[in-house]
Design a protein around this motif. Structure first.
Motif, short mmCIF file in Angstrom:
data_model
loop_
_atom_site.label_atom_id
_atom_site.label_comp_id
_atom_site.label_asym_id
_atom_site.label_seq_id
_atom_site.Cartn_x
_atom_site.Cartn_y
_atom_site.Cartn_z
N ASP A 1 0.95 -1.10 0.18
CA ASP A 1 0.13 0.11 0.12
C ASP A 1 0.52 1.20 0.08
O ASP A 1 0.38 2.13 -0.95
N VAL A 2 1.80 0.70 1.08
CA VAL A 2 2.56 2.75 0.51
C VAL A 2 3.65 2.62 -0.47
O VAL A 2 3.78 3.49 -1.48
N LEU A 3 4.07 1.34 -1.65
CA LEU A 3 4.19 1.64 -2.29
C LEU A 3 3.27 2.13 -3.80
O LEU A 3 3.77 2.96 -4.35
N LEU A 4 2.42 1.47 -3.35
CA LEU A 4 1.48 1.27 -4.71
C LEU A 4 0.94 3.46 -4.82
O LEU A 4 0.67 4.07 -5.45
N ILE B 1 1.48 6.26 -7.05
CA ILE B 1 0.18 7.60 -7.78
C ILE B 1 0.52 9.14 -8.15
O ILE B 1 0.79 9.25 -8.45
N LEU B 2 1.41 9.50 -6.77
CA LEU B 2 1.86 10.66 -5.99
C LEU B 2 2.80 10.92 -7.43
O LEU B 2 2.65 12.29 -7.74
N ASP B 3 3.80 10.52 -7.39
CA ASP B 3 5.10 10.38 -8.29
C ASP B 3 4.68 9.81 -9.93
O ASP B 3 5.40 11.68 -10.46
N LEU B 4 3.23 9.37 -10.28
CA LEU B 4 3.62 9.29 -11.57
C LEU B 4 2.05 10.69 -11.75
O LEU B 4 2.98 11.12 -13.04
N PHE B 5 1.64 11.47 -10.84
CA PHE B 5 1.10 12.25 -11.55
C PHE B 5 1.47 13.63 -11.38
O PHE B 5 0.91 14.47 -12.11
N ASP B 6 2.15 13.76 -10.17
CA ASP B 6 2.99 14.70 -10.30
C ASP B 6 4.19 15.40 -11.06
O ASP B 6 4.06 15.96 -11.15
#
Length: 437
Positions: A250-253, A257-262
């Motif tokens: 869950d932490v990695l997911l 998501i944060l890094d991808l869309f940022d």
């Protein structure tokens, strides 16, 4: 040689204009040299080594972006993800910083695979025009808000969340004067208007005191020797995510998501403002830009820092005329020089960079004219995107809420088939993300 490498004439720029733009970008983001170590130190990491690692990761990221894309976009350890690294992964989840570095490393590896296969590029292209405009303008509002907040012109308030600060304070007056000067110089098309203003405000700050202390402090020295990175270099617990995957999934997911869309949101917003997009609104070399982002993250994790990503402060250099990779190379060189001139670099006060951030916000908000205001189905998602980015302090949240609204509107209006399948999939991912957040 520089013209051949960076296609200066083709882009209508000169070495001088690109160098000024690079210096401006560096001035706007140099704060990361102090802030990133301060945040990551909460995870138990050594501050002296982190200062060196931050500068090295930023320089390498800038050089990668220049080499792979020839874009005027700088990279450095990202704000937001460094807080997630320290406070959520290490303090909240109780994991060691060595494990957090490993999660950052594998996050970069996964993104590199997505970039090489072209999936990250297709994700960016799947965003509708209204969302892209919303990202650009939202980032502009976000940058301007951060600038005003950093100097106390906008302050917190229990009743209204935020309110106006003390406009009569010397800092506020200096910042507002800086915005006026920067606007005037820009109207007169003075080269390096943003950098000139930053340096001018820094100089004036030497002669204005608050409670006996000058706004711009005189450094104790001019030079400093960089600390070694032996305490952080290659100290990541490389195999932990593989042997404890169910515990950290869950932490990695969330980190993904944060890094991808940022990163996608930042690249889309900056490329639109720098006019690096094609006629259909797509961004050429998006795949290469995301590859540079991924490799920078992997390299940064090996050096010993959190996720390295593209910086919205690159907009300051873009507004100063930066159009090629020579801008980001200049910024990267400045980070390397900063290893030896840290006392001088850290002298630039928030009052000097705040006017540049406000001005950048003004420039990026001009993307509003590209919206079709006769189509509420385009305007409403764009509005939610640009509103939620500064209100939630997250580009990812702005994209998620805006895209979800857009997809729902298209479904209700019977236009679902006009939306790319990938957009529907991204929306579903965000709905799942919010459901389990």
């Amino acid at each position: 040689m520089l013209d051949r490498c960076f296609k200066l004439k083709e882009n209508g720029v000169t070495v001088k204009s690109e160098a000024l733009a690079g210096l401006t970008t560096f001035a706007a983001m140099a704060y990361i040299l102090a802030v990133n170590p301060a945040i990551l130190s909460n995870a138990g990491m050594p501050v002296p080594a982190l200062i060196t690692v931050t500068a090295l990761a930023a320089a390498i990221g800038c050089f990668l972006m220049a080499a792979l894309t020839n874009f005027p976009i700088a990279q450095a350890p990202g704000m937001g993800t460094n807080s997630y690294f320290a406070f959520v992964i290490c303090i909240g989840a109780g994991l060691s910083w060595q494990t957090a570095l490993s999660l950052t490393f594998w996050n970069g590896v996964l993104f590199l695979l997505l970039s090489v296969t072209g999936l990250r590029k297709r994700l960016a292209e799947a965003l509708p025009n209204g969302i892209k405009v919303g990202i650009q303008c939202g980032i502009g509002f976000f940058i301007a808000f951060l600038g005003l907040k950093s100097v106390g012109i906008v302050v917190g308030n229990d009743a209204t969340l935020v309110t106006i600060g003390d406009l009569k304070s010397p800092v506020s007056l200096l910042v507002l004067g800086g915005v006026a000067l920067m606007t005037f110089l820009t109207l007169k098309r003075v080269a390096g208007a943003l950098l000139i203003t930053i340096l001018s405000v820094t100089l004036v700050g030497l002669f204005i005191t608050i409670n006996g202390e000058a706004i711009t402090t005189v450094p104790d020295g001019l030079f400093s020797l960089p600390s070694g990175i032996g305490e952080t270099f290659f100290k990541l617990d490389l195999l932990y995510p593989l042997t404890h995957f169910t515990e950290i999934a869950d932490v990695l997911l969330t980190l993904l998501i944060l890094d991808l869309f940022d990163s996608i949101g930042t690249l889309v917003g900056l490329s639109r403002r720098a006019k690096l997009v094609n006629a259909d609104g797509s961004m050429p070399k998006m795949g290469r830009a995301l590859t540079a982002d991924s490799i920078a993250t992997i390299t940064g994790a090996l050096l010993g820092t959190s996720t390295t990503t593209s910086y919205i402060e690159s907009a300051a250099g873009i507004e100063s005329g930066g159009r090629t990779g020579l801008t980001s190379v200049t910024t990267g060189i400045c980070f390397l020089i900063a290893l030896f001139l840290t006392p001088i670099i850290l002298v630039v006060p928030a009052a000097a960079t705040a006017p540049a951030l406000v001005m950048v916000g003004i420039f990026m908000a001009q993307g509003l004219k590209e919206l079709n205001f006769d189509d509420l189905g385009e305007v409403a998602p764009a509005f939610i995107t640009m509103l939620m980015i500064p209100l939630t302090f997250s580009i990812t949240e702005g994209i998620g809420l805006g895209l979800t609204l857009f997809t729902v509107i298209m479904l209700l209006s019977g236009r679902a088939r006009s939306v790319p399948l990938l957009s529907h999939i991204i929306t579903l991912v965000f709905i799942i993300y919010y459901a389990f957040k």
